[in-house]
Design a protein around this motif. Structure first.
Motif, PDB file in Angstrom:
ATOM      1  N   TRP A  13       0.853  -1.187   0.000  1.00 16.07           N
ATOM      2  CA  TRP A  13       0.000   0.000   0.000  1.00 16.07           C
ATOM      3  C   TRP A  13       0.886   1.234   0.000  1.00 16.07           C
ATOM      4  O   TRP A  13       1.850   1.320   0.758  1.00 16.07           O
ATOM      5  CB  TRP A  13      -0.868   0.042   1.242  1.00 16.07           C
ATOM      6  CG  TRP A  13      -2.065  -0.844   1.197  1.00 16.07           C
ATOM      7  CD1 TRP A  13      -2.470  -1.634   0.170  1.00 16.07           C
ATOM      8  CD2 TRP A  13      -3.024  -1.013   2.233  1.00 16.07           C
ATOM      9  NE1 TRP A  13      -3.624  -2.285   0.511  1.00 16.07           N
ATOM     10  CE2 TRP A  13      -3.985  -1.932   1.770  1.00 16.07           C
ATOM     11  CE3 TRP A  13      -3.160  -0.489   3.506  1.00 16.07           C
ATOM     12  CZ2 TRP A  13      -5.067  -2.319   2.532  1.00 16.07           C
ATOM     13  CZ3 TRP A  13      -4.240  -0.883   4.271  1.00 16.07           C
ATOM     14  CH2 TRP A  13      -5.187  -1.780   3.788  1.00 16.07           C
ATOM     15  N   ILE A  15       1.128   5.438   0.677  1.00 18.82           N
ATOM     16  CA  ILE A  15       0.502   6.313   1.665  1.00 18.82           C
ATOM     17  C   ILE A  15      -0.802   6.882   1.116  1.00 18.82           C
ATOM     18  O   ILE A  15      -1.783   7.027   1.848  1.00 18.82           O
ATOM     19  CB  ILE A  15       1.457   7.417   2.168  1.00 18.82           C
ATOM     20  CG1 ILE A  15       0.867   8.140   3.389  1.00 18.82           C
ATOM     21  CG2 ILE A  15       1.791   8.381   1.059  1.00 18.82           C
ATOM     22  CD1 ILE A  15       0.704   7.288   4.612  1.00 18.82           C
ATOM     23  N   VAL A  18      -3.473   4.245   1.516  1.00 17.63           N
ATOM     24  CA  VAL A  18      -3.858   4.138   2.923  1.00 17.63           C
ATOM     25  C   VAL A  18      -4.775   5.304   3.306  1.00 17.63           C
ATOM     26  O   VAL A  18      -5.809   5.099   3.942  1.00 17.63           O
ATOM     27  CB  VAL A  18      -2.619   4.098   3.841  1.00 17.63           C
ATOM     28  CG1 VAL A  18      -3.001   4.262   5.293  1.00 17.63           C
ATOM     29  CG2 VAL A  18      -1.845   2.808   3.626  1.00 17.63           C
ATOM     30  N   LEU A  19      -4.418   6.520   2.914  1.00 15.66           N
ATOM     31  CA  LEU A  19      -5.246   7.690   3.219  1.00 15.66           C
ATOM     32  C   LEU A  19      -6.636   7.556   2.611  1.00 15.66           C
ATOM     33  O   LEU A  19      -7.644   7.858   3.263  1.00 15.66           O
ATOM     34  CB  LEU A  19      -4.570   8.969   2.719  1.00 15.66           C
ATOM     35  CG  LEU A  19      -3.312   9.396   3.465  1.00 15.66           C
ATOM     36  CD1 LEU A  19      -2.620  10.536   2.725  1.00 15.66           C
ATOM     37  CD2 LEU A  19      -3.637   9.787   4.889  1.00 15.66           C
ATOM     38  N   LEU A  46      -6.067   6.155  11.216  1.00 14.88           N
ATOM     39  CA  LEU A  46      -4.979   6.309  10.249  1.00 14.88           C
ATOM     40  C   LEU A  46      -3.672   5.692  10.729  1.00 14.88           C
ATOM     41  O   LEU A  46      -3.021   4.954   9.992  1.00 14.88           O
ATOM     42  CB  LEU A  46      -4.779   7.789   9.923  1.00 14.88           C
ATOM     43  CG  LEU A  46      -3.673   8.118   8.932  1.00 14.88           C
ATOM     44  CD1 LEU A  46      -3.926   7.433   7.591  1.00 14.88           C
ATOM     45  CD2 LEU A  46      -3.530   9.611   8.765  1.00 14.88           C
ATOM     46  N   VAL A  50      -1.618   2.747   8.784  1.00  9.74           N
ATOM     47  CA  VAL A  50      -0.265   3.017   8.278  1.00  9.74           C
ATOM     48  C   VAL A  50       0.694   1.966   8.820  1.00  9.74           C
ATOM     49  O   VAL A  50       1.493   1.384   8.087  1.00  9.74           O
ATOM     50  CB  VAL A  50       0.208   4.443   8.650  1.00  9.74           C
ATOM     51  CG1 VAL A  50       1.699   4.610   8.402  1.00  9.74           C
ATOM     52  CG2 VAL A  50      -0.574   5.486   7.879  1.00  9.74           C
ATOM     53  N   SER A  51       0.604   1.687  10.114  1.00 12.21           N
ATOM     54  CA  SER A  51       1.452   0.671  10.738  1.00 12.21           C
ATOM     55  C   SER A  51       1.228  -0.703  10.102  1.00 12.21           C
ATOM     56  O   SER A  51       2.185  -1.415   9.788  1.00 12.21           O
ATOM     57  CB  SER A  51       1.165   0.617  12.237  1.00 12.21           C
ATOM     58  OG  SER A  51       1.875  -0.422  12.844  1.00 12.21           O
ATOM     59  N   SER A  53       0.048  -1.351   7.104  1.00 17.65           N
ATOM     60  CA  SER A  53       0.526  -1.350   5.718  1.00 17.65           C
ATOM     61  C   SER A  53       2.042  -1.510   5.644  1.00 17.65           C
ATOM     62  O   SER A  53       2.556  -2.152   4.732  1.00 17.65           O
ATOM     63  CB  SER A  53       0.087  -0.081   4.986  1.00 17.65           C
ATOM     64  OG  SER A  53       0.780   1.048   5.461  1.00 17.65           O
ATOM     65  N   LEU A  54       2.755  -0.965   6.620  1.00 19.98           N
ATOM     66  CA  LEU A  54       4.215  -1.082   6.636  1.00 19.98           C
ATOM     67  C   LEU A  54       4.675  -2.483   7.042  1.00 19.98           C
ATOM     68  O   LEU A  54       5.765  -2.911   6.675  1.00 19.98           O
ATOM     69  CB  LEU A  54       4.819  -0.046   7.587  1.00 19.98           C
ATOM     70  CG  LEU A  54       4.667   1.409   7.160  1.00 19.98           C
ATOM     71  CD1 LEU A  54       5.136   2.336   8.269  1.00 19.98           C
ATOM     72  CD2 LEU A  54       5.405   1.683   5.860  1.00 19.98           C
TER      73      LEU A  54
END
Length: 97
Positions: A13, A15, A18-19, A46, A50-51, A53-54
């Motif tokens: 993903w 950023i 993700v947003l 959010l 984000v975490s 997705s990383l």
């Protein structure tokens, strides 16, 4: 209504993705959770997404859970977003009132 959907990521993903995902999830009143390997996170937060997705690797299996009055409508929008640019591996829907 409760919906569960398992899909496979074939690319990380970005950023922006993700947003957009979090923005779409926040349009609905139902509960939306997404996770992998038994750890589920609120899709409307959010930082958690984000975490997540990383931490995902290539071909990671992701579980999406939606529960509430507008779960079907939310699922349709979220799944369209998640499918764009990604290949589905498994599609499981579970409905209950």
């Amino acid at each position: 209504m409760r919906i569960e959907w398992t899909f496979s990521m074939n690319q990380p993903w970005t950023i922006d993705r993700v947003l957009d995902f979090v923005s779409i999830a926040n349009r609905y009143s139902c509960q939306i959770y997404v996770g992998s390997q038994g750890k589920m996170l609120n899709a409307k937060g959010l930082l958690g997404i984000v975490s997540l997705s990383l931490s995902l690797g290539a071909k990671s299996a992701i579980l999406l859970q939606l529960d509430g009055a507008d779960a079907q409508e939310a699922f349709e929008q979220v799944s369209i977003h998640l499918q764009s640019g990604e290949r589905l591996s498994t599609n499981v829907l579970s409905h209950s009132s």
